[in-house]
Design a protein around this motif. Structure first.
Motif, short mmCIF file in Angstrom:
data_model
loop_
_atom_site.label_atom_id
_atom_site.label_comp_id
_atom_site.label_asym_id
_atom_site.label_seq_id
_atom_site.Cartn_x
_atom_site.Cartn_y
_atom_site.Cartn_z
N LYS A 6 47.08 41.97 42.87
CA LYS A 6 47.88 42.16 41.94
C LYS A 6 49.07 41.00 41.65
CE LYS A 6 50.29 46.11 41.86
NZ LYS A 6 51.23 47.12 42.17
N ALA A 7 49.00 40.80 40.45
CA ALA A 7 49.84 39.55 39.95
C ALA A 7 50.84 40.09 38.73
CB ALA A 7 49.09 38.45 39.56
N ALA A 37 58.37 41.70 37.05
CA ALA A 37 58.05 42.74 37.71
C ALA A 37 58.85 43.88 37.23
CB ALA A 37 58.31 42.53 39.27
N PRO A 38 58.33 45.09 37.18
CA PRO A 38 57.04 45.46 38.00
C PRO A 38 55.84 45.68 36.86
CG PRO A 38 58.46 47.38 37.09
CD PRO A 38 59.18 46.23 36.62
N SER A 39 55.98 44.60 35.86
CA SER A 39 54.85 44.47 34.59
C SER A 39 53.70 43.69 35.80
CB SER A 39 55.17 43.75 33.61
OG SER A 39 55.61 42.35 33.96
N HIS A 40 52.42 44.20 35.70
CA HIS A 40 51.60 43.59 36.27
C HIS A 40 49.97 43.64 35.96
CE1 HIS A 40 51.37 47.65 37.79
NE2 HIS A 40 50.14 47.61 37.95
N THR A 41 49.17 42.78 36.47
CA THR A 41 47.69 43.05 36.39
C THR A 41 46.93 43.48 37.65
OG1 THR A 41 47.74 41.32 34.49
CG2 THR A 41 45.66 41.95 35.66
N LYS A 42 46.30 44.30 37.75
CA LYS A 42 45.65 44.68 39.06
C LYS A 42 44.23 44.39 38.73
CE LYS A 42 46.31 48.69 40.94
NZ LYS A 42 46.36 50.00 41.41
N THR A 43 43.41 43.64 39.62
CA THR A 43 42.14 43.17 39.35
C THR A 43 41.25 43.42 40.62
OG1 THR A 43 42.83 41.48 38.04
CG2 THR A 43 40.62 41.43 38.68
N ALA A 114 45.66 37.24 39.32
CA ALA A 114 45.08 38.43 40.18
C ALA A 114 43.53 38.02 40.29
CB ALA A 114 45.03 39.77 39.32
N ALA A 115 42.75 37.70 39.22
CA ALA A 115 41.28 37.40 39.31
C ALA A 115 41.05 36.45 40.48
CB ALA A 115 40.89 36.98 38.21
N ALA A 116 41.94 35.35 40.31
CA ALA A 116 41.80 34.16 41.39
C ALA A 116 41.86 34.45 42.87
CB ALA A 116 42.60 33.05 41.10
N MET A 117 43.19 35.31 42.96
CA MET A 117 43.47 35.91 44.20
C MET A 117 42.46 36.80 44.85
SD MET A 117 46.48 35.25 45.85
CE MET A 117 47.22 35.85 47.37
N ALA A 118 41.84 37.70 44.15
CA ALA A 118 40.94 38.72 44.61
C ALA A 118 39.51 37.95 44.73
CB ALA A 118 40.64 39.78 43.54
N LEU A 119 39.08 37.11 43.92
CA LEU A 119 38.01 36.37 44.17
C LEU A 119 37.94 35.49 45.46
CD1 LEU A 119 37.33 35.40 40.37
CD2 LEU A 119 35.60 36.73 41.74
N ALA A 120 39.15 34.78 45.82
CA ALA A 120 39.03 33.87 46.86
C ALA A 120 39.11 34.89 48.23
CB ALA A 120 40.42 33.28 46.67
N GLU A 121 39.75 35.91 48.05
CA GLU A 121 39.69 36.82 49.29
C GLU A 121 38.35 37.23 49.44
OE1 GLU A 121 41.27 39.25 52.25
OE2 GLU A 121 41.91 37.70 51.32
N ILE A 319 47.37 40.48 47.82
CA ILE A 319 46.23 41.38 48.16
C ILE A 319 46.47 42.78 48.40
CG2 ILE A 319 44.03 42.00 49.56
CD1 ILE A 319 43.82 39.40 47.60
N LEU A 320 45.71 43.72 47.72
CA LEU A 320 46.39 45.10 47.97
C LEU A 320 45.11 45.91 49.00
CD1 LEU A 320 47.04 46.25 44.30
CD2 LEU A 320 48.48 45.64 45.83
N ASP A 321 45.61 47.03 49.64
CA ASP A 321 44.64 47.91 50.36
C ASP A 321 43.78 48.38 49.38
OD1 ASP A 321 44.32 50.95 51.34
OD2 ASP A 321 44.88 49.29 53.02
#
Length: 327
Positions: A6-7, A37-43, A114-121, A319-321
């Protein structure tokens, strides 16, 4: 092989305009923003050997052409850096926003962050947020700042060691409130950046932007609300002047935009309320104030005939659960 992030989107305070390298998305100068916040993108992303090819879905719609290419550039950078074999599998990426897109509220910043964070993880990359910001920058320069969150500063440069985002500490984080005045209007941010250097105002903007950046950094460090957001208000007008004097003469503001500007100035002058407007590329308006005055400010902005949302300063991409995954 799967991760969800989430970002929060950004509001530009001292905004970048134009790119010296369109592929690497290297801006001409530094830029500073705050996350909303709390506006966000979840990916959610997953590298899946059973897929035939990479698939990118945003808001339920599969991306094509240029939009898909921008996401693909972020995926390619992650694959380039990854040692894990599974990062070469086709990837499925799904993303959704909690706020309206393409109306000047920074959806590309939170989307690519959010995409970069999730992809890296998912690719098992062990990177700091400033390092991940260089991956997000391939999709959107503003996304670099959405990775580090809060008040962030994207430094210009010709490589990833220099052109990355860092968080700026400020005592203002807890007290700032942002009333977003939503003015729907289609915009062409990509084209505006491409034309920036062709405006006769561009060199004038470059000449004064470094003073603006120094002023903003000092004001944030000192917690000087008026200086921070007065600088942001002036920078919004400078950005618009450059955009409007490019070859295409882009004019993004609508009558409601101007009405909000006038209402904010009247509120500041007649009621001594600490309140300042700011815009990025688009017709929607960020109205910055303090927690004490946010209800009055929201009332005044709503009286301009627009939908309003109230935000505060948001944190970094995270990173989210797995229970929060989109698929």
């Amino acid at each position: 092989m799967k991760a969800t992030a989430k970002a929060h989107p950004i509001q530009g305070l001292v905004k970048y305009h134009g790119m010296r390298d369109e592929d690497l998305r290297l801006p001409y100068h530094d830029s500073i923003s705050l996350c909303t916040a709390p506006s966000h993108t979840k990916t959610t992303v997953e590298f899946d050997p059973d897929l035939d090819s990479d698939t990118f879905v945003v808001g339920g719609e599969e991306l094509e052409a240029h939009e898909a290419d921008r996401v693909a550039s972020v995926v390619a950078e992650v694959r380039e850096r990854a040692d894990a074999d599974h990062a070469e599998y086709p990837v499925r990426l799904e993303s959704e926003n909690s706020f309206p897109s393409n109306v000047g509220l920074g959806s590309s910043s939170s989307g690519f962050a959010a995409a970069a964070m999730a992809l890296a993880e998912a690719a098992d990359l062990d990177l700091s947020r400033p390092e991940i910001s260089t991956i997000a920058r391939r999709g959107s320069s503003s996304a670099a700042r959405a990775v580090t969150g809060g008040f962030s500063d994207l430094h210009t440069g010709l490589n990833d060691e220099d052109c990355r985002s860092e968080r700026l500490d400020s005592p203002l984080e807890d007290d700032v409130r942002i009333v977003a005045g939503l003015v729907p209007a289609y915009k062409e941010t990509e084209h505006a950046h491409r034309e920036a250097a062709d405006s006769h105002m561009f060199e004038a903007r470059l000449a004064h932007i470094h003073d603006q950046l120094a002023e903003m950094r000092d004001a944030l460090r000192e917690g000087d609300f008026e200086r921070v957001f007065e600088t942001a208000e002036h920078d919004s007008l400078s950005l618009a002047a450059t955009t409007m004097t490019g070859p295409s003469g882009w004019v993004y503001w609508k009558p409601e935009t101007i009405a909000i500007f006038n209402a904010v100035r009247q509120l500041r002058e007649e009621e001594d309320v600490p309140v300042y407007f700011s815009t990025d590329t688009g017709a929607s308006v960020y109205v910055n104030t303090t927690e004490e005055h946010v209800d009055r400010v929201q009332e005044v902005v709503a009286d301009c005939g627009v939908e309003t949302m109230v935000w505060e300063v948001g944190g970094p991409a995270r990173i989210l659960d797995e229970s929060e995954a989109l698929f």
